[in-house]
Design a protein around this motif. Structure first.
Motif, mmCIF file in Angstrom:
data_model
loop_
_atom_site.group_PDB
_atom_site.id
_atom_site.type_symbol
_atom_site.label_atom_id
_atom_site.label_comp_id
_atom_site.label_asym_id
_atom_site.label_seq_id
_atom_site.Cartn_x
_atom_site.Cartn_y
_atom_site.Cartn_z
ATOM 1 N N TYR B 150 0.829 -1.196 0.000
ATOM 2 C CA TYR B 150 0.000 0.000 0.000
ATOM 3 C C TYR B 150 0.867 1.250 0.000
ATOM 4 C CZ TYR B 150 -4.482 -2.286 0.821
ATOM 5 O OH TYR B 150 -5.615 -3.039 0.688
ATOM 6 N N LYS B 151 0.434 2.219 -0.793
ATOM 7 C CA LYS B 151 1.244 3.434 -0.931
ATOM 8 C C LYS B 151 1.519 4.087 0.430
ATOM 9 C CE LYS B 151 0.173 4.739 -5.693
ATOM 10 N NZ LYS B 151 -0.564 3.519 -6.057
ATOM 11 N N GLY B 152 0.551 4.020 1.306
ATOM 12 C CA GLY B 152 0.717 4.646 2.605
ATOM 13 C C GLY B 152 1.771 3.977 3.469
#
Lengths: 244, 168
Positions: B150-152
């Motif tokens: 996930y980008k986060g």
């Protein structure tokens, strides 16, 4: 009437914008994610898949000695048995070559007698194999295929009609004269020549690649966060139990 | 008027159909999140410890009466199989960012992030590092399911690297 057109318009927009559920299957790399092929050993040699080359070492206690190097750009992963070295190339092709089983420098002209496997054995670039006597078993995403190497013709020949399909042949081994395949969440026990399934336990593993090892009469499996053992009894599998 | 409305609706319909013909690739994200470690600790955190819970198990190799089981990116579980029907966890040898290893006799050959290390297990209670070759491998520790994180979760603080993963 205008409500009718609005409904039609909305339906068409939703249909046109919905995504193809199969878009990403080509990018599914679960089988290879934990199969890095950095390090391999056999009875005589150590192989490292290093930054710039594949380096072949011999053993000497706590010391190792470089015997030869091979350009890395041709190979991404490697596996070895006592007689064969498998180097997975950039095009998903497996090569093999046989170094002499003595601790002397391996001559490139001897060691680089590459053998390209029949193309019908290689559908995709994820290759797993086991070696048993004179038969090798090549597995990829969908198929496990036994093949015999012929030194006379320097080629592999698939055993006719003996392939078997799996959803996800993640790990396999030769144990007690059978072929065990951990595919998806299931354990399959196959006749080694016909690939006929003789026993089966479903839903025993986690949905991640399973690894296995055979030691004596016992077989051990690692899957996700769990470790299991079982014992073969002919063509039967005793119920798998978790090792706490 | 009714014909005019039909014509306008039909044009809007066609516009709508062609506006979305370019399909965007769907990203399936990994169900794992990274475990980080300071770069300076990676080569010093090799040690024998008490048995610990499994995280993400990988390949297994036999060493005498023991099985060594890779815990992806973290090290090796040491399983005593003196009684093969009743395996017992004996300990854990920490090797940060270890994703591949092999065994020959009593020697473990492994990667320690991008370094190659040899660890002598002749004394199972006191493994000793026998050799280190810095930057032998060109690897990053990827999610075990092979999917994008996930980008986060991809913002890695300076001076740290991903050594392993855990379930989200």
């Amino acid at each position: 009437m205008k409500y009718f057109y609005s409904i039609i318009l909305t339906t068409c927009l939703i249909a046109a914008c919905s995504k193809d559920p199969y878009d990403n299957l080509a990018n599914d790399t679960r089988l290879t994610a934990m199969n890095t092929g950095l390090i391999a050993v056999n009875n005589d040699f150590l192989f490292l898949n290093k930054v710039n080359d594949i380096t072949l070492y011999d053993f000497g206690g706590t010391q190792i000695r470089i015997l030869n190097t091979y350009p890395r750009q041709q190979y991404r992963e490697l596996s070895v048995t006592d007689s064969f070295i498998y180097l997975k190339g950039s095009k998903g092709v497996v090569y093999s070559f046989r170094p002499p089983n003595i601790l002397t420098e391996v001559k490139p002209e001897i060691s680089l007698q590459m053998q390209v496997l029949p193309s019908d054995l290689l559908i995709k670039d994820s290759i797993h194999y086991i070696l048993s006597r004179n038969t090798e078993y090549f597995g990829q995403y969908g198929t496990l295929m036994p093949a015999v190497y012929s030194g006379a013709s320097s080629s592999y020949k698939a055993l006719s009609g003996a392939g078997r399909g799996f959803d996800d042949a993640g790990s396999m081994m030769f144990a007690q004269d059978t072929v065990l395949v951990a595919a998806s969440k299931n354990l399959n026990l196959l006749n080694p020549l016909t690939m006929k399934r003789m026993a089966y336990q479903s839903g025993v593993f986690e949905n991640i690649r399973t690894y296995c090892i055979n030691i004596g009469n016992y077989q051990y499996f690692s899957s996700g966060a769990k470790l299991y053992s079982t014992q073969l009894n002919g063509f039967a599998i005793t119920p798998i139990k978790e090792i706490k | 008027m009714n014909t005019f409305f039909k014509a306008i609706s039909f044009m809007i319909l066609l516009t709508g159909l062609f506006a979305c013909t370019k399909k965007e690739a769907t990203t399936i994200y990994s169900s794992y999140k990274p475990i980080l470690m300071d770069k300076g600790r990676i080569t010093t955190e090799l040690f024998l410890a008490a048995p610990r819970p499994n995280n993400i198990l990988g390949q297994m190799r036999r060493m005498g009466d023991y099985i060594l089981v890779l815990d992806y990116g973290q090290g090796l579980h040491i399983i005593d199989i003196t009684n093969p029907a009743q395996p017992v966890k004996k300990g854990f040898y920490s090797i940060p960012a270890c994703i591949d290893f092999e065994v020959k006799d009593n020697m473990v050959y492994a990667n320690n992030y991008r370094d190659f290390v040899m660890i002598d297990f002749s004394n199972i209670n006191q493994p000793m590092q026998a050799r280190r070759e810095a930057n032998a491998f060109d690897i990053d520790v990827k999610a075990p399911d092979g999917l994008s994180v996930y980008k986060g979760l991809t913002d890695i603080p300076a001076g740290t690297v991903i050594i392993s993963y855990e379930k989200i």
